[in-house]
Design an enzyme around this catalytic site. Structure first.
Site, short mmCIF file in Angstrom:
data_model
loop_
_atom_site.label_atom_id
_atom_site.label_comp_id
_atom_site.label_asym_id
_atom_site.label_seq_id
_atom_site.Cartn_x
_atom_site.Cartn_y
_atom_site.Cartn_z
CD GLU A 1 12.17 -3.50 5.89
OE1 GLU A 1 13.33 -3.08 5.72
OE2 GLU A 1 11.23 -3.23 5.14
CE LYS B 1 0.92 -3.02 8.62
NZ LYS B 1 2.09 -3.79 8.91
N GLY C 1 11.15 6.80 7.67
CA GLY C 1 11.20 6.32 6.28
C GLY C 1 10.81 4.87 6.23
CB CYS D 1 5.80 0.14 6.72
SG CYS D 1 6.46 -1.46 6.26
CE LYS E 1 13.87 -1.06 10.82
NZ LYS E 1 12.85 -1.60 11.67
#
Ligand code: UGA
Length: 424
Positions: free
Chosen positions: A145, A195, A248, A251, A308
């Protein structure tokens, strides 16, 4: 190619605009009409760098719909809906399941159905059984992100799990048409696990760095110096070595829990990282409260709420978990600020704190400043605008220059280094 993406979230939107950049005709579909209206107006409903300008550049190739049947006739349908944690850590597959059920009537034998959502190993097989036709592949994404667009364009690898190799050429075409060595065609099970294995590996790495930071404080070392020394070893590398309050986001916490669930708790290292990451945030909260009591501090400023920097996402944000713990002390008056996550945070923190309009107003008159997210604004602060009533900073992201702070008379705690007294 005609591409449909189901799910207008942090994965679907950036991926969609990037596929459009590769020349494909892309439709992003989401049941949330409000979101689709925002997209149709040329705006991005998420805080994601670079997306809006790409929406504008490729507007002729980008379409936004609420009805899944509009994906009929697409060469490839990409499922990018959420798989949030349910109560016991399992990935909740209900959104994926309802999409698959709807797709059954839309696809033909040649349609490629790509599962991009993060899903437990075995999902591809399950999806093939539900659909009964089409070419089902697993196409995990590795975007972060905040930097999703640049990550997409510069991705290290493109992993595709498939049974039928006839899809390989289409997948290369989907990503621009050139086989530049980044493609990895594997079994669906391997692809699904790649993944989770990647996210869990990074989570364990961060957990290790955070424990190392605590050891540095105990031993008088400096975590940045230690990680700089370690990272020069190419086998270790310099990325993902910043100590902090714990990881955090939507994901790492969710995916590590899901991995533990479908490996039946057999991955002990991941289990320890998961548990200690949560515990770390509570320990920090308790430590801050104790520090306030010992030093007669009542007025706290908090810089950073997002999980973040460069995102407005507060899901499983260490900052919010820490604040939540600190707020349990009724004696503390807390003012918070974040460059992007204020609106999202208000819905969680409510009336329990005050909200400042900028970082300096937030710190104004405070006796303690907590730095909980690594925004560049905080790193680049203008000391001349700081007006705290007691000069104390606890920097859990290592973004404040300690030497400058001490020179200006601030007492400062830095994660992985410890406390330093300001020059008085
Ligand atoms: C993560 C992965 O990095 C992506 O590769 C993956 O595609 C994505 O999850 C996903 O599964 O969708 P993201 O959650 O956006 O991406 O965030 P990261 O940048 O990985 O950061 C995760 C957490 O680790 C944040 O709380 C961040 O502050 C923390 N972090 C990261 C550190 O504490 N130190 C670091 O050095 C790096």
């Amino acid at each position: 190619m005609k591409v449909s993406i189901i799910g207008a979230g942090y994965v679907g939107i950036p991926s969609g605009v990037c596929y459009a950049q590769f020349g494909h005709d892309v439709t992003i579909i989401d049941k949330d009409t409000a979101k689709i209206e925002v997209l149709r107006s040329g705006k991005c409903p998420l805080y994601e760098d670079g997306v809006e300008s790409m929406m504008l550049s490729y507007r002729d190739r980008l379409h936004y719909e609420t009805d899944l049947t509009t994906s009929s006739g697409a060469d490839i349908i990409i499922i990018a809906v959420g798989t949030p944690s349910d109560g016991d850590g399992k990935a909740n597959m209900s959104y994926v399941e309802s999409v698959l059920t709807e797709l059954k009537t839309i696809i033909n034998d040649r349609t490629i159905v790509a599962i991009k959502s993060t899903v437990p190993v075995g999902t591809n097989k399950w999806a093939r059984e539900i659909l009964g036709k089409g070419r089902v592949i697993s196409l995990p994404e590795f975007l972060r992100e905040g930097t999703a667009v640049s990550d997409f364009i510069n991705q290290d690898r493109i992993v595709c799990g498939r049974i039928d190799p006839s899809v390989d050429e289409d997948i290369i075409k989907l990503y621009g048409g050139k086989d530049d060595g980044r493609f990895l065609f594997v079994s669906p099970e391997s692809s699904e696990l790649i993944k989770y294995a990647s996210n869990a590996f990074l989570a364990v790495r961060l957990h290790y760095v955070n424990e190392l930071a605590d050891a540095c404080e105990m031993l008088g070392a400096d975590i940045d110096e230690v990680t700089a020394g370690m990272g020069r070893d190419r086998r270790i590398g310099l990325h993902f070595l910043n100590a902090g309050p714990g990881y955090g986001g939507s994901c790492f916490p969710k995916d590590t829990r899901a991995l533990l669930d479908f490996t039946y708790g057999n991955m002990e290292l991941v289990s320890v990282a998961c548990h200690n990451n949560v515990h770390r945030q509570l320990k920090i909260g308790e430590r801050i409260k104790a520090y306030c009591h010992e030093n007669d501090i009542h007025k706290i400023a908090v810089w950073g709420l997002a999980f973040k920097n460069n995102t407005d996402d507060i899901r499983e944000s260490p900052a919010l978990n820490i604040i939540d713990c600190v707020m349990k002390d009724q004696d503390l008056d807390i003012t918070v600020y974040d460059p992007a996550a204020m609106d999202n945070s208000k819905s969680v923190l409510g009336e329990r704190c005050k909200y400042a309009k900028d970082m300096y107003e937030c710190a104004d008159g405070a006796e303690l400043l907590l730095v909980l997210t690594e925004w560049t604004d905080f790193r680049d602060l203008d000391w001349g605008r700081m007006n705290m009533s007691k000069k104390t900073i606890m920097d859990y992201r290592g973004v404040i220059d300690r030497t400058v702070a001490c020179g200006l008379g601030y007492d400062i705690y830095t994660v992985g280094v410890g406390f330093a007294k300001g020059e008085k």
